[in-house]
Design an enzyme around this catalytic site. Sequence first.
Site, PDB file in Angstrom:
ATOM      1  N   ALA A 193       0.814  -1.216   0.000  1.00  0.00           N
ATOM      2  CA  ALA A 193       0.000   0.000   0.000  1.00  0.00           C
ATOM      3  C   ALA A 193       0.845   1.264   0.000  1.00  0.00           C
ATOM      4  CB  ALA A 193      -0.926  -0.004   1.209  1.00  0.00           C
TER       5      ALA A 193
ATOM      6  N   GLY B 262       2.003  -8.018  -7.611  1.00  0.00           N
ATOM      7  CA  GLY B 262       3.416  -7.760  -7.863  1.00  0.00           C
ATOM      8  C   GLY B 262       3.864  -8.266  -9.218  1.00  0.00           C
ATOM      9  N   ASP B 263       3.273  -9.367  -9.664  1.00  0.00           N
ATOM     10  CA  ASP B 263       3.594  -9.912 -10.981  1.00  0.00           C
ATOM     11  C   ASP B 263       3.071  -8.989 -12.086  1.00  0.00           C
ATOM     12  OD1 ASP B 263       4.515 -12.111  -9.487  1.00  0.00           O
ATOM     13  OD2 ASP B 263       2.524 -13.015  -9.557  1.00  0.00           O
TER      14      ASP B 263
END
Length: 317
Positions: free
Chosen positions: A223, A251-252
């Site tokens: 965040a 994240g990917d």
Amino acid sequence: MILTVTPNPSLDRTYEVPALERGEVLRAGAERVDPGGKGVNVSRAVAAAGHRTVAVVPLGGAPGALVAQLLAGRGIEVAPVPVAGHTRSNIALVEPDGTLTKINAPGPELTEEEGETILATVGAYSPVADWIACCGSLPRGLAPEWYARLVTRAHGAGARIALDTSGPSLLAALAARPDVVKPNADELAQAVGRPLATVGDAAKAAEELLERGAGAVLASLGADGQLLVTGQGVWYGSAPVAAVRSNVGAGDASLAGFLAAGGEGPGALAAAVAHGAAAVQLPGSEMPTPGDLNPAAVTVTADVPLDLTLSEQGSPR
């Protein structure tokens, strides 16, 4: 073309539940079945953005066959490496507030020969890849130095490498000088052996990874945004998120956006932030399409908020 390598792919089942109550029968309001694994998710996000991608994946058994089928259905070229063990199946439970409980199976144990076949398959595609994204934990049977071997061979073929792994595998690969590494806050703290309390702490840790061999560090801070640290400078990116539905694969998606935008500089960081912010607002591990992105909401600055305290909300997975 972005080539992805996922040594331990999975078949991911995601269920949305009203609440996680231990010992009770839970009734899901929605479910998804997706091909999983960090590199697979990168390929899914790259394909969703309209770019060509090839996924190198060791696959075995009925779950592996379904992973290949689901990938092909999403317009992803699959370079399968047959293995004796069955591809793992994972389960994720998502509550209305975005709280995620995940059960990850260990996956098959690969032989040395199967590991070498994966490397040979990557080598066959390396000359035509703009980037090679090597992602996720290593399966049982592959030594921590396996990623380092992959980086060295791919560099020999002239390819650029983005590495998203953690622990001993990350530390061993740094000496091979991957072009980009993409840890989250927890993985970054593990790599330097100390807790990170602020964005400044994360930036300092990223600089230490540069000193140990990384060409650049793209760090997901959950965040609290993302950092790009290179020999040319440090940049910080963030974007508002109305509501987090699931951070699985966020994240990917960020790494996919970064690589698809060229893989260097603040412009690529902005693309990474836009993709990550869009991904957390989608169900399960669904990857964002261009229509889901809101690049106008992204802020990227070299004026890094070093004193900003890192939250405990966790980094995108």
